[in-house]
Write a protein that holds these residues in place. Structure first.
Motif, short mmCIF file in Angstrom:
data_model
loop_
_atom_site.label_atom_id
_atom_site.label_comp_id
_atom_site.label_asym_id
_atom_site.label_seq_id
_atom_site.Cartn_x
_atom_site.Cartn_y
_atom_site.Cartn_z
N VAL A 99 -3.53 10.54 12.14
CA VAL A 99 -2.96 11.11 10.82
C VAL A 99 -4.02 10.77 9.29
O VAL A 99 -3.79 11.47 8.69
CB VAL A 99 -1.62 11.22 10.79
CG1 VAL A 99 -0.44 11.72 12.04
CG2 VAL A 99 -1.14 9.63 10.62
N ALA A 100 -4.17 9.49 9.93
CA ALA A 100 -4.74 8.93 8.37
C ALA A 100 -6.27 9.17 8.92
O ALA A 100 -7.07 9.02 7.74
CB ALA A 100 -4.42 7.06 8.86
N ILE A 101 -6.85 10.64 9.75
CA ILE A 101 -8.13 10.47 9.16
C ILE A 101 -8.87 11.76 9.22
O ILE A 101 -8.20 12.44 8.72
CB ILE A 101 -8.63 10.91 11.36
CG1 ILE A 101 -8.82 9.59 12.20
CG2 ILE A 101 -10.57 11.30 11.14
CD1 ILE A 101 -9.08 8.38 11.37
N GLN A 102 -9.47 11.86 7.95
CA GLN A 102 -9.93 12.30 6.71
C GLN A 102 -9.78 14.28 7.86
O GLN A 102 -10.08 14.24 9.01
CB GLN A 102 -11.15 12.52 7.15
CG GLN A 102 -12.19 13.53 5.56
CD GLN A 102 -13.07 13.24 5.54
OE1 GLN A 102 -13.77 12.69 5.06
NE2 GLN A 102 -13.64 14.87 4.49
N TRP A 117 -17.87 10.39 14.22
CA TRP A 117 -17.63 9.79 15.46
C TRP A 117 -16.82 7.98 15.48
O TRP A 117 -15.86 7.78 16.11
CB TRP A 117 -18.36 9.81 16.61
CG TRP A 117 -18.06 8.90 17.68
CD1 TRP A 117 -18.47 7.88 18.26
CD2 TRP A 117 -17.19 9.26 19.20
NE1 TRP A 117 -18.05 7.30 19.27
CE2 TRP A 117 -16.56 7.91 19.75
CE3 TRP A 117 -15.96 9.68 18.81
CZ2 TRP A 117 -16.26 7.58 20.77
CZ3 TRP A 117 -14.66 9.47 19.23
CH2 TRP A 117 -14.99 8.68 20.60
N GLU A 118 -17.30 7.37 14.16
CA GLU A 118 -17.06 5.49 14.06
C GLU A 118 -15.86 5.88 13.16
O GLU A 118 -15.40 5.30 13.63
CB GLU A 118 -17.98 5.11 13.61
CG GLU A 118 -19.23 4.96 13.82
CD GLU A 118 -19.04 4.23 15.47
OE1 GLU A 118 -18.60 2.88 15.89
OE2 GLU A 118 -19.72 4.60 16.54
N LEU A 119 -15.81 7.26 12.71
CA LEU A 119 -14.50 6.85 11.83
C LEU A 119 -13.05 7.12 12.32
O LEU A 119 -12.08 6.38 12.56
CB LEU A 119 -14.77 8.03 10.58
CG LEU A 119 -13.75 8.04 9.67
CD1 LEU A 119 -14.15 6.83 9.30
CD2 LEU A 119 -14.07 9.47 8.48
N GLU A 125 -6.75 1.29 15.79
CA GLU A 125 -6.41 0.08 14.69
C GLU A 125 -5.53 0.55 13.83
O GLU A 125 -4.58 0.03 13.27
CB GLU A 125 -7.71 -0.65 14.42
CG GLU A 125 -8.03 -1.06 15.57
CD GLU A 125 -10.32 -1.29 14.99
OE1 GLU A 125 -10.39 -1.81 15.13
OE2 GLU A 125 -10.65 0.00 14.96
N ILE A 126 -5.60 1.74 13.25
CA ILE A 126 -5.16 2.13 12.36
C ILE A 126 -3.02 2.48 12.71
O ILE A 126 -2.28 2.32 12.15
CB ILE A 126 -5.26 3.37 11.70
CG1 ILE A 126 -7.17 2.83 10.79
CG2 ILE A 126 -4.25 4.03 10.89
CD1 ILE A 126 -7.34 4.72 10.02
N GLY A 127 -3.36 2.25 14.13
CA GLY A 127 -1.67 3.46 14.80
C GLY A 127 -1.23 1.63 14.72
O GLY A 127 -0.03 1.47 14.53
#
Length: 244
Positions: A99-102, A117-119, A125-127
């Motif tokens: 949900v934090a990915i653009q 892809w790297e993003l 890790e964000i989750g």
């Protein structure tokens, strides 16, 4: 015959009530945590409407694999029924960090650029960090209470041969719960439509998993998956019939 004094009985009754209340709060906290993480997952699902993903189905696949593995009683693959239930409960939360990915990247109808892809890879890790922040508000409970959820979210993209992410863990270094959910997730992804491709057929998806044994997945887990293919197939076809 021994008899308890009145004050001893009252003390025992109060202790029983306190224990009962604590157990009830413990259970409700686990349920609430599960509901919170599932809410994040549903938000992702709604946001990425172009992706045909059924979170509940991943949980069912994971439960089938975990239950079957637990019944084998393998020394190197210990699983209690409590752990099986946790895997089933938290499997649908594996991608909450997405949900934090653009917006526009996850549902992009073509191959991602190296940067994209790297993003995207940072979503695990964000989750996991999001779950840690939630857990900080639950300090009255044991720190290990939600370990399974965090392990699933952080490590479900690790590979048996060490080529996965985010930490490049290998073999038994990868938490078993994360390995099981990772397998369920990949199978569901193969059999589901994506913006950039059609869904693979059931047999084609199973054959693909076979080729990933020993590289992406632990051969033992692939073996368990294949041994319980009838159950997997029943879930696969039942879900699709209900969606028609």
């Amino acid at each position: 015959m021994n008899q308890f004094r009145k004050d001893e009985v009252e003390l025992l009754c109060q202790a029983t009530k306190d224990i009962s209340r604590s157990l009830e709060q413990y259970f409700l906290t686990k349920v609430s945590f599960s509901q919170i993480t599932n809410a994040f997952s549903e938000l992702f699902e709604k946001r990425s409407g172009g992706i045909d993903i059924e979170l509940a189905r991943i949980g069912v696949y994971a439960r089938i694999i975990a239950e079957a593995l637990s019944k084998k009683n393998l020394e190197d693959y210990p699983l209690t029924m409590s752990q099986v239930l946790e895997i089933s409960r938290y499997a649908s939360s594996h991608d909450i960090g997405t949900v934090a990915i653009q917006e526009g990247i996850v549902e992009k109808p073509s191959k991602l650029s190296d940067f994209e892809w790297e993003l995207t890879k940072h979503h695990s890790e964000i989750g996991a960090e999001a779950l840690k922040q939630i857990r900080k508000g639950l300090e009255a409970f044991p720190k290990h209470l939600f370990n399974t959820a965090e392990q699933i979210v952080l490590y479900h993209h690790e590979s048996f041969d060490g080529t996965g992410y985010p930490e490049g863990l290998k073999g038994s270094e990868i938490p078993l719960a994360a390995q099981i959910v990772g397998l369920a997730d990949v199978f569901d992804a193969l059999t589901s439509k994506r913006p950039y491709r059609k869904a693979f057929a059931f047999k084609e998806s199973v054959d693909t998993l076979k080729t990933l044994s020993g590289s992406k997945f632990d051969p033992i887990l692939i073996e368990v998956f294949l041994e319980n293919l009838d159950q997997i197939k029943a879930v696969f076809y039942n879900e699709r019939e209900e969606s028609l």
